[in-house]
Design a protein around this motif. Structure first.
Motif, PDB file in Angstrom:
ATOM      1  N   ASP A  21       0.816  -1.221   0.000  1.00  0.00           N
ATOM      2  CA  ASP A  21       0.000   0.000   0.000  1.00  0.00           C
ATOM      3  C   ASP A  21       0.848   1.269   0.000  1.00  0.00           C
ATOM      4  OD1 ASP A  21      -2.359  -1.570   0.172  1.00  0.00           O
ATOM      5  OD2 ASP A  21      -1.955  -1.829   2.307  1.00  0.00           O
ATOM      6  N   GLY A  48      -4.367  -4.754  -3.606  1.00  0.00           N
ATOM      7  CA  GLY A  48      -5.378  -3.744  -3.911  1.00  0.00           C
ATOM      8  C   GLY A  48      -4.671  -2.477  -4.329  1.00  0.00           C
ATOM      9  N   HIS A  49      -4.880  -2.076  -5.565  1.00  0.00           N
ATOM     10  CA  HIS A  49      -4.279  -0.837  -6.061  1.00  0.00           C
ATOM     11  C   HIS A  49      -5.391   0.154  -6.346  1.00  0.00           C
ATOM     12  CE1 HIS A  49      -0.570  -3.158  -7.769  1.00  0.00           C
ATOM     13  NE2 HIS A  49      -0.446  -2.897  -6.487  1.00  0.00           N
ATOM     14  N   THR A 306      -7.617  -1.249   0.560  1.00  0.00           N
ATOM     15  CA  THR A 306      -8.378  -1.285  -0.695  1.00  0.00           C
ATOM     16  C   THR A 306      -9.116  -2.616  -0.835  1.00  0.00           C
ATOM     17  OG1 THR A 306      -6.591  -0.004  -1.663  1.00  0.00           O
ATOM     18  CG2 THR A 306      -8.143  -0.939  -3.201  1.00  0.00           C
ATOM     19  N   ARG A 312      -5.729   1.016   8.297  1.00  0.00           N
ATOM     20  CA  ARG A 312      -4.299   0.688   8.299  1.00  0.00           C
ATOM     21  C   ARG A 312      -3.637   1.275   9.534  1.00  0.00           C
ATOM     22  NH1 ARG A 312      -3.863   2.568   2.102  1.00  0.00           N
ATOM     23  NH2 ARG A 312      -4.753   0.712   1.130  1.00  0.00           N
TER      24      ARG A 312
HETATM   25 MG    MG Z   1      -2.785  -1.936  -1.773  1.00  0.00          MG
END
Ligand code: MG
Ligand code: IMP
Length: 438
Positions: A21, A48-49, A306, A312
């Motif tokens: 991330d 996850g982008h 994501t 986070r």
């Molecule tokens: Mg990510």
């Protein structure tokens, strides 16, 4: 900056230098305009982008970030584990948005089944404090089957007889494992899963092929390739914070096995570094900022997973960890992201060493007990004022030297301490909010 980076090499790799991330998706999207191929080589839909183009937010899990450029060939390498249901729905989503899918999937990539997903959660719960807080996408159990040589590969879905032979064995094994080891009933319909996955194979048949062959031919033909890393260095299963890691190798070297290219085919390796630190999942993080500052970073940086939406954990740049990432990956340069988030802070701590009992550590410890109890030794750097969107619009036009001097000093400190030059700076989520350091 100590050295210039020009992205001239034929192949460029983008790697997460921290805990995932870091903003790789955005950097990859930015660089994609200069390449012919974007190739993933490990992980699955645990990744996850987020990429923002002209105000439209695109979330990607399996499909490489190159999808947003119609001419770019996007490739899923053999080192990945693929949940075909997730892949098909992601493909449908992009097709609905009007994107053409120029996709190649490795015949040798392994397949995630529903029992992998069920096992992921059970195993992580069993581990307690030794767990990683997985994304529960079945990634670890699918890689475990690959290592045990029970795994089913994408090519197997195209051959009904082979698929049946392997699936019968795997399904029965899992059913027994659930009952005998975990005391649970595996409530899944074998025939239904078999038929569903055969159907996935039919839908994906046109995209499945020999990735190593095509990528090597493309390199020989002078095409430009971008290798897209997922997760981050500290989540690497060999070099990361084991056992709080993911189940694949996330470091630069993994591209060779995860695609089938020789080490001599690798050009620039860009490490993406968030200007602070975040980690989703469990395990010790020496520079975690607990309390108000941690919450401030999370809210200001919108630090929510994501993939899972989990908040986070946030903290400060850790140079012991970053120097390690530079070494393990052989990073040629750093791309610093989200530096805008730090604007307005009076001062910014950066960890330069650790203290463990009476000793000072300059290298990342492997001993879990030391990792749990070491304390960062910080150097505090002065902050800079908060900049507005219009400040940034002007700065982006003028380039790197227009950034506030203290912000540049902060980045110079990171570059000097890691002996790695900075090649890109990202000052916002949008594609255009990216500054090259020339
Ligand atoms: Mg990510
Ligand atoms: P798994 O990969 O789902 O097994 O999760 C293992 C660990 O890696 C957990 O701590 C996850 O939160 C973390 N993780 C996996 N993928 C990503 C990612 O793409 N970004 C950040 N953390 C991740």
């Amino acid at each position: 900056m100590s050295k210039r980076s020009t992205f001239k090499p034929q192949t460029v790799m983008v790697i997460g230098a921290q805990w995932g991330d870091e903003g790789k998706g955005k950097i990859i999207d930015y660089l994609t305009s200069t390449v012919d191929y974007v190739v993933r080589f490990q992980g699955g839909n645990n990744a996850g982008h987020t990429v923002v183009v002209d105000g439209v937010v695109h979330k990607l899990h399996l499909i490489p970030s190159g999808v947003l450029y119609p001419k770019t060939r996007i490739v899923l390498g053999n080192g990945m584990v693929i949940d075909p249901e997730v892949l098909l729905s992601e493909m449908a989503n992009f097709e609905t948005k009007g994107f053409k899918l120029n996709l190649l999937i490795s015949e040798r990539a392994h397949v995630i089944f529903p029992f992998h997903i069920m096992m992921d959660g059970m195993i992580d719960e069993y581990k307690g404090t030794l767990g990683a807080g997985t994304t529960r996408r079945g990634i670890g159990p699918a890689y475990a089957d690959k290592a045990e040589r029970f795994g089913i590969r994408m090519i197997d879905l195209l051959d009904q007889r082979i698929f049946k032979e392997k699936f019968d064995q795997l399904f029965d094994l899992k059913k027994n494992t659930f009952r005998c080891l975990y005391g649970q009933r595996m409530n899944l319909n074998k025939n239904e899963i078999f038929r569903t996955y055969l159907n996935y194979g039919k839908k994906l048949r046109l995209y499945i092929g020999d990735v190593s062959l095509e990528v090597n031919r493309a390199i020989a033909a002078g095409k430009k390739i971008l290798f897209e890393g997922a997760q981050g260095t500290m989540l690497d299963n060999d070099h990361g914070a084991y056992p709080h890691t993911t189940s694949s190798n996330t470091v630069a070297g993994a591209v060779c096995t995860g695609v089938g290219v020789g080490p001599n085919r690798i050009g620039d390796i860009i490490g993406v570094v968030k200007a602070y630190l975040s980690r989703v999942g469990a395990g010790p993080i020496p520079t975690e900022a607990k309390g108000q500052l941690g919450t401030y970073l999370r809210e200001r940086g919108q630090e929510y997973g994501t993939t899972t939406g989990r908040p986070r954990r946030c903290g400060w740049v850790d140079l012991v960890q970053l120097r390690y990432a530079c070494r393990i990956n052989g990073l040629s340069s750093l791309a610093i992201t989200k530096i805008d988030v730090l604007g307005g802070l009076k001062s910014i701590p950066v960890a330069v060493k650790y203290r463990y009992k009476t000793t000072t550590l300059t290298e990342l410890p492997a001993d879990l007990n030391v990792v749990r109890h070491c304390k960062p030794i910080y150097k505090t750097l002065p902050g800079w004022k908060n900049l507005t969107d219009s400040d940034f619009t002007n700065i982006i036009k003028k380039g790197y030297t227009a950034l506030p001097p203290r912000m540049r000093d902060y980045m110079k400190f990171i570059a000097d301490q890691t002996a790695t030059p900075i090649s890109l700076v990202s000052v916002g989520a949008e594609r255009r909010a990216t500054i090259r350091v020339q």
